[in-house]
Write a protein that holds these residues in place. Structure first.
Motif, PDB file in Angstrom:
ATOM      1  N   LEU A   5       0.828  -1.197   0.000  1.00  0.00           N
ATOM      2  CA  LEU A   5       0.000   0.000   0.000  1.00  0.00           C
ATOM      3  C   LEU A   5       0.866   1.251   0.000  1.00  0.00           C
ATOM      4  N   THR A   6       0.234   2.351  -0.356  1.00  0.00           N
ATOM      5  CA  THR A   6       0.834   3.674  -0.197  1.00  0.00           C
ATOM      6  C   THR A   6      -0.181   4.571   0.497  1.00  0.00           C
ATOM      7  N   LEU A   7       0.267   5.223   1.572  1.00  0.00           N
ATOM      8  CA  LEU A   7      -0.549   6.240   2.232  1.00  0.00           C
ATOM      9  C   LEU A   7      -0.118   7.586   1.676  1.00  0.00           C
ATOM     10  N   ASP A   8      -1.004   8.233   0.956  1.00  0.00           N
ATOM     11  CA  ASP A   8      -0.722   9.525   0.331  1.00  0.00           C
ATOM     12  C   ASP A   8      -1.337  10.608   1.224  1.00  0.00           C
ATOM     13  N   MET A   9      -0.466  11.388   1.904  1.00  0.00           N
ATOM     14  CA  MET A   9      -0.960  12.349   2.893  1.00  0.00           C
ATOM     15  C   MET A   9      -0.456  13.742   2.570  1.00  0.00           C
ATOM     16  N   ASN A  10      -1.283  14.734   2.815  1.00  0.00           N
ATOM     17  CA  ASN A  10      -0.934  16.136   2.612  1.00  0.00           C
ATOM     18  C   ASN A  10      -1.078  16.899   3.927  1.00  0.00           C
ATOM     19  N   PHE A  11      -0.070  17.687   4.264  1.00  0.00           N
ATOM     20  CA  PHE A  11      -0.070  18.461   5.500  1.00  0.00           C
ATOM     21  C   PHE A  11       0.257  19.914   5.182  1.00  0.00           C
ATOM     22  N   ILE A  12      -0.325  20.803   5.974  1.00  0.00           N
ATOM     23  CA  ILE A  12      -0.041  22.227   5.776  1.00  0.00           C
ATOM     24  C   ILE A  12       1.219  22.662   6.525  1.00  0.00           C
ATOM     25  N   LYS A  13       1.747  21.765   7.411  1.00  0.00           N
ATOM     26  CA  LYS A  13       2.987  22.045   8.131  1.00  0.00           C
ATOM     27  C   LYS A  13       3.667  20.728   8.453  1.00  0.00           C
ATOM     28  N   ASN A  14       4.898  20.796   8.902  1.00  0.00           N
ATOM     29  CA  ASN A  14       5.597  19.580   9.314  1.00  0.00           C
ATOM     30  C   ASN A  14       4.842  18.898  10.447  1.00  0.00           C
ATOM     31  N   GLU A  15       4.765  17.572  10.385  1.00  0.00           N
ATOM     32  CA  GLU A  15       4.013  16.818  11.375  1.00  0.00           C
ATOM     33  C   GLU A  15       4.816  15.604  11.832  1.00  0.00           C
ATOM     34  N   LEU A  16       4.590  15.195  13.072  1.00  0.00           N
ATOM     35  CA  LEU A  16       5.102  13.939  13.610  1.00  0.00           C
ATOM     36  C   LEU A  16       3.888  13.064  13.877  1.00  0.00           C
ATOM     37  N   VAL A  17       3.716  11.994  13.094  1.00  0.00           N
ATOM     38  CA  VAL A  17       2.461  11.249  13.111  1.00  0.00           C
ATOM     39  C   VAL A  17       2.693   9.808  13.556  1.00  0.00           C
ATOM     40  N   ASP A  18       1.629   9.225  14.108  1.00  0.00           N
ATOM     41  CA  ASP A  18       1.575   7.793  14.393  1.00  0.00           C
ATOM     42  C   ASP A  18       0.694   7.135  13.345  1.00  0.00           C
ATOM     43  N   ILE A  19       1.177   6.066  12.741  1.00  0.00           N
ATOM     44  CA  ILE A  19       0.418   5.331  11.731  1.00  0.00           C
ATOM     45  C   ILE A  19       0.028   3.979  12.312  1.00  0.00           C
ATOM     46  N   GLU A  20      -1.247   3.650  12.215  1.00  0.00           N
ATOM     47  CA  GLU A  20      -1.767   2.403  12.785  1.00  0.00           C
ATOM     48  C   GLU A  20      -2.671   1.730  11.759  1.00  0.00           C
ATOM     49  N   ILE A  21      -2.490   0.430  11.583  1.00  0.00           N
ATOM     50  CA  ILE A  21      -3.360  -0.366  10.712  1.00  0.00           C
ATOM     51  C   ILE A  21      -4.158  -1.307  11.600  1.00  0.00           C
ATOM     52  N   LEU A  22      -5.491  -1.291  11.443  1.00  0.00           N
ATOM     53  CA  LEU A  22      -6.370  -2.117  12.256  1.00  0.00           C
ATOM     54  C   LEU A  22      -7.198  -3.018  11.355  1.00  0.00           C
ATOM     55  N   ASN A  23      -7.601  -4.171  11.911  1.00  0.00           N
ATOM     56  CA  ASN A  23      -8.505  -5.037  11.167  1.00  0.00           C
ATOM     57  C   ASN A  23      -9.949  -4.610  11.409  1.00  0.00           C
ATOM     58  N   ALA A  24     -10.895  -5.360  10.871  1.00  0.00           N
ATOM     59  CA  ALA A  24     -12.302  -4.937  10.911  1.00  0.00           C
ATOM     60  C   ALA A  24     -12.892  -4.927  12.315  1.00  0.00           C
TER      61      ALA A  24
END
Length: 265
Positions: A196-215
């Motif tokens: 997969l590719t997560l395509d994300m746009n931010f208006i400023k620099n960010e420090l993010v947590d990415i989490e993948i969950l099942n149903a």
């Protein structure tokens, strides 16, 4: 500088005698003497310094260069085979670490069980913490310092801390969250074979947590503190070997939570 280190009251019989002082000394300059000392001194033949095997030097007396006082049989013991002195850092009780599995949580989410402290078996404390869980609604919106404490078998205690941010925006881990909002993230290809590719746009620099969950809301992948620059960011995600079905990509920043569904075929 004239600071008195030790004082010994001693009674000598007439004639020769020996007294054990047992004074451990670091390298430096010292003076030894006393009051009421009816001891012999030589007034001729003094030739300072008197050197004992490079261990100690008697460099002079208060009566002058030709006088030698009292001490005719020095017994000096070194510390044995000592290595060169080097600075060291001593760690007492081992190293305690705390890496929080989740550092961002919304104020309306249920209490989460705290984890990430090592060695295992310690305790967590801080605002909103009770029985090993962190309750964001009790802690309130903002940054909260959570402390992990561990005491070893020798009774030594060490601590480590992490900051958990409680966001005021309501959110859940359900797959319908934020579906009515304009997304800042696109997941492609969708459906996917696990690449997969997560395509994300931010208006400023960010420090993010990415989490993948099942149903059913179980976390199958967690990547904390991903540095994203302002503008477009493409983050690759590999979910090799997961079962077919619906999954959720959840991204948390300090001010927002975005969730997108995707299908693994």
């Amino acid at each position: 500088v004239g600071t008195q280190l030790q004082t010994y009251p001693i009674v000598f019989p007439s004639g020769a005698g020996t007294v054990a002082l047992n004074i451990p000394l670091s390298p430096g300059s010292y003076r030894i003497g006393g009051t009421g000392m009816n001891l012999w001194r030589n007034n001729t033949g003094g030739a300072y310094p008197f050197t004992l095997s490079g261990v100690i030097n008697i460099t002079g007396s208060s009566a002058g260069a030709t006088y030698y006082y009292y001490l005719y049989n020095w017994l000096i013991q070194t510390t044995g085979c000592a290595s060169a002195r080097i600075p060291v850092t001593a760690t007492i009780g081992g190293t305690v670490n705390y890496i929080a599995a989740t550092k961002f949580i919304c104020v309306n989410e249920p209490p989460m069980v705290l984890s990430g402290g090592t060695p295992p078996g310690g305790t967590y404390s801080g605002n909103g913490v009770s029985s090993g869980s962190f309750n964001p609604s009790v802690a309130g919106v903002g940054d909260h310092t959570i402390t992990y404490s561990f005491t070893d078998s020798g009774g030594c205690t060490d601590t480590a801390t992490q900051i958990i941010h409680v966001d005021p925006s309501p959110c859940t881990t359900g797959i319908n969250s934020f579906e009515n909002q304009t997304p800042i993230m696109t997941v492609y290809p969708n459906p996917s074979d696990g690449k997969l590719t997560l395509d994300m746009n931010f208006i400023k620099n960010e420090l993010v947590d990415i989490e993948i969950l099942n149903a059913v809301g179980q976390t199958i992948l967690f990547v904390p503190q991903v540095h994203c620059a302002s503008g477009n960011n493409k983050i690759p995600v590999y979910l090799n070997g997961v079962a077919q079905g619906v999954y959720v990509a959840k991204v948390k920043t300090l001010s927002n939570v975005v969730i997108q569904r995707f299908l693994i075929k």
